[in-house]
Design a protein around this motif. Structure first.
Motif, short mmCIF file in Angstrom:
data_model
loop_
_atom_site.label_atom_id
_atom_site.label_comp_id
_atom_site.label_asym_id
_atom_site.label_seq_id
_atom_site.Cartn_x
_atom_site.Cartn_y
_atom_site.Cartn_z
N LYS A 59 -2.19 16.02 -4.77
CA LYS A 59 -1.62 17.28 -4.28
C LYS A 59 -2.66 18.40 -4.23
CE LYS A 59 3.22 16.53 -5.57
NZ LYS A 59 3.14 15.09 -5.74
N GLN A 60 -3.50 18.49 -5.26
CA GLN A 60 -4.50 19.56 -5.30
C GLN A 60 -5.56 19.35 -4.22
OE1 GLN A 60 -6.10 20.38 -9.18
NE2 GLN A 60 -7.33 22.09 -8.45
N ALA A 61 -6.00 18.12 -4.04
CA ALA A 61 -7.00 17.82 -3.00
C ALA A 61 -6.40 18.08 -1.62
CB ALA A 61 -7.48 16.38 -3.11
N PHE A 62 -5.14 17.71 -1.43
CA PHE A 62 -4.45 17.93 -0.16
C PHE A 62 -4.37 19.43 0.15
CE2 PHE A 62 -0.56 18.64 2.29
CZ PHE A 62 -0.73 17.76 3.35
N GLY A 63 -3.94 20.21 -0.84
CA GLY A 63 -3.85 21.66 -0.66
C GLY A 63 -5.21 22.29 -0.43
N GLY A 64 -6.22 21.81 -1.15
CA GLY A 64 -7.58 22.32 -0.97
C GLY A 64 -8.12 22.02 0.41
N ALA A 65 -7.82 20.83 0.92
CA ALA A 65 -8.28 20.48 2.26
C ALA A 65 -7.59 21.35 3.30
CB ALA A 65 -8.01 19.00 2.55
N HIS A 66 -6.31 21.59 3.12
CA HIS A 66 -5.56 22.42 4.07
C HIS A 66 -6.18 23.82 4.15
CE1 HIS A 66 -2.07 24.27 6.03
NE2 HIS A 66 -1.83 23.05 6.46
N ALA A 67 -6.43 24.41 2.99
CA ALA A 67 -7.04 25.75 2.96
C ALA A 67 -8.49 25.70 3.44
CB ALA A 67 -6.98 26.31 1.54
N GLY A 68 -9.22 24.67 3.05
CA GLY A 68 -10.63 24.55 3.41
C GLY A 68 -10.85 24.42 4.91
N TRP A 69 -10.02 23.60 5.58
CA TRP A 69 -10.17 23.45 7.03
C TRP A 69 -9.88 24.74 7.76
CZ3 TRP A 69 -13.04 20.16 9.35
CH2 TRP A 69 -13.28 18.90 8.79
N GLY A 93 -5.30 10.25 4.85
CA GLY A 93 -5.68 9.38 3.74
C GLY A 93 -5.44 9.95 2.35
N PHE A 94 -4.74 11.07 2.24
CA PHE A 94 -4.47 11.65 0.92
C PHE A 94 -3.34 10.87 0.24
CE2 PHE A 94 -6.41 15.08 3.28
CZ PHE A 94 -7.26 15.66 2.35
N ARG A 95 -3.61 10.41 -0.98
CA ARG A 95 -2.57 9.72 -1.75
C ARG A 95 -1.56 10.74 -2.28
NH1 ARG A 95 -7.18 8.15 -4.22
NH2 ARG A 95 -6.43 9.04 -6.16
N SER A 96 -0.39 10.26 -2.63
CA SER A 96 0.67 11.16 -3.12
C SER A 96 0.28 11.87 -4.42
CB SER A 96 1.98 10.39 -3.31
OG SER A 96 1.79 9.32 -4.23
N LEU A 149 -11.73 10.62 -2.75
CA LEU A 149 -10.98 10.59 -1.50
C LEU A 149 -11.63 9.67 -0.48
CD1 LEU A 149 -8.67 11.84 0.23
CD2 LEU A 149 -10.28 13.63 0.86
N GLN A 150 -10.83 8.83 0.13
CA GLN A 150 -11.27 8.03 1.26
C GLN A 150 -10.34 8.40 2.40
OE1 GLN A 150 -11.30 3.90 0.07
NE2 GLN A 150 -13.35 4.12 -0.76
N MET A 173 0.85 -1.19 0.00
CA MET A 173 0.00 0.00 0.00
C MET A 173 0.89 1.25 0.00
SD MET A 173 -3.06 0.78 2.64
CE MET A 173 -4.06 2.20 2.44
N SER A 174 0.50 2.23 -0.77
CA SER A 174 1.32 3.45 -0.87
C SER A 174 1.10 4.33 0.36
CB SER A 174 0.98 4.21 -2.14
OG SER A 174 -0.35 4.64 -2.11
N GLU A 175 2.09 5.15 0.63
CA GLU A 175 2.04 6.05 1.77
C GLU A 175 1.02 7.16 1.53
OE1 GLU A 175 5.22 8.95 3.92
OE2 GLU A 175 5.94 7.02 3.20
N THR A 176 0.34 7.55 2.60
CA THR A 176 -0.63 8.64 2.48
C THR A 176 -0.18 9.82 3.33
OG1 THR A 176 -1.97 7.78 4.31
CG2 THR A 176 -2.57 7.06 2.08
N LYS A 177 -0.78 10.97 3.02
CA LYS A 177 -0.46 12.21 3.74
C LYS A 177 -1.65 12.63 4.59
CE LYS A 177 1.31 15.37 0.99
NZ LYS A 177 1.73 16.19 -0.13
#
Length: 139
Positions: free
Chosen positions: A114-124, A108-111, A85-86, A1-5
């Protein structure tokens, strides 16, 4: 399984944990700072969050420790895998001298997300700004 952020946002609120807990667990208050929902504070309860942008998140309550910890799944289906996203969202409340320290982790963010990860960071951060306003008004 790949690493998540994991997106981690922490903020100090000038309100007691009990007040913050209500804003995290009462559907009408969740609607004011996060999204429309059919949340119930019951382990295993499946609920949806409905974004103003039209998206629907499928969620399930995973952990409840009153006034301390709340965790639920945060699953978003999308035809573009980069946006699907899961993940798991965990809120941890710690009392402080002046209120409550709130830590939110969305894991649970896959590598390749990147855009979803950044969006979540700003969104929260925006959600927490709204949460601060809800807490200031709520009794």
């Amino acid at each position: 399984m790949s690493e998540t952020k994991t997106v981690t946002i922490e903020r100090e609120f000038a309100h007691p944990p009990e007040k913050l807990w209500r804003a995290l667990t009462q559907p009408h208050l969740i609607s004011e700072w996060l999204m429309k929902n059919d949340f119930k504070l019951e382990l295993g309860h499946r609920f949806t969050l409905r974004g103003e942008w039209g998206g629907v998140l499928d969620c399930e309550v995973l952990e409840i420790e009153p006034h301390k910890t709340l965790a639920y799944t945060w699953n978003f289906e999308h035809e573009d895998a980069a946006y699907a996203l899961q993940s798991t969202v965990t809120f941890t409340l710690t009392p402080t001298r002046t209120g409550t320290h709130l830590r939110m982790e969305q894991a649970g963010f896959r590598s390749d997300q990147k855009q979803a990860f950044g969006g979540a960071h700003a969104g929260w951060k925006q959600f927490f700004d709204k949460l601060d306003g809800v807490l200031a008004q709520a009794e």
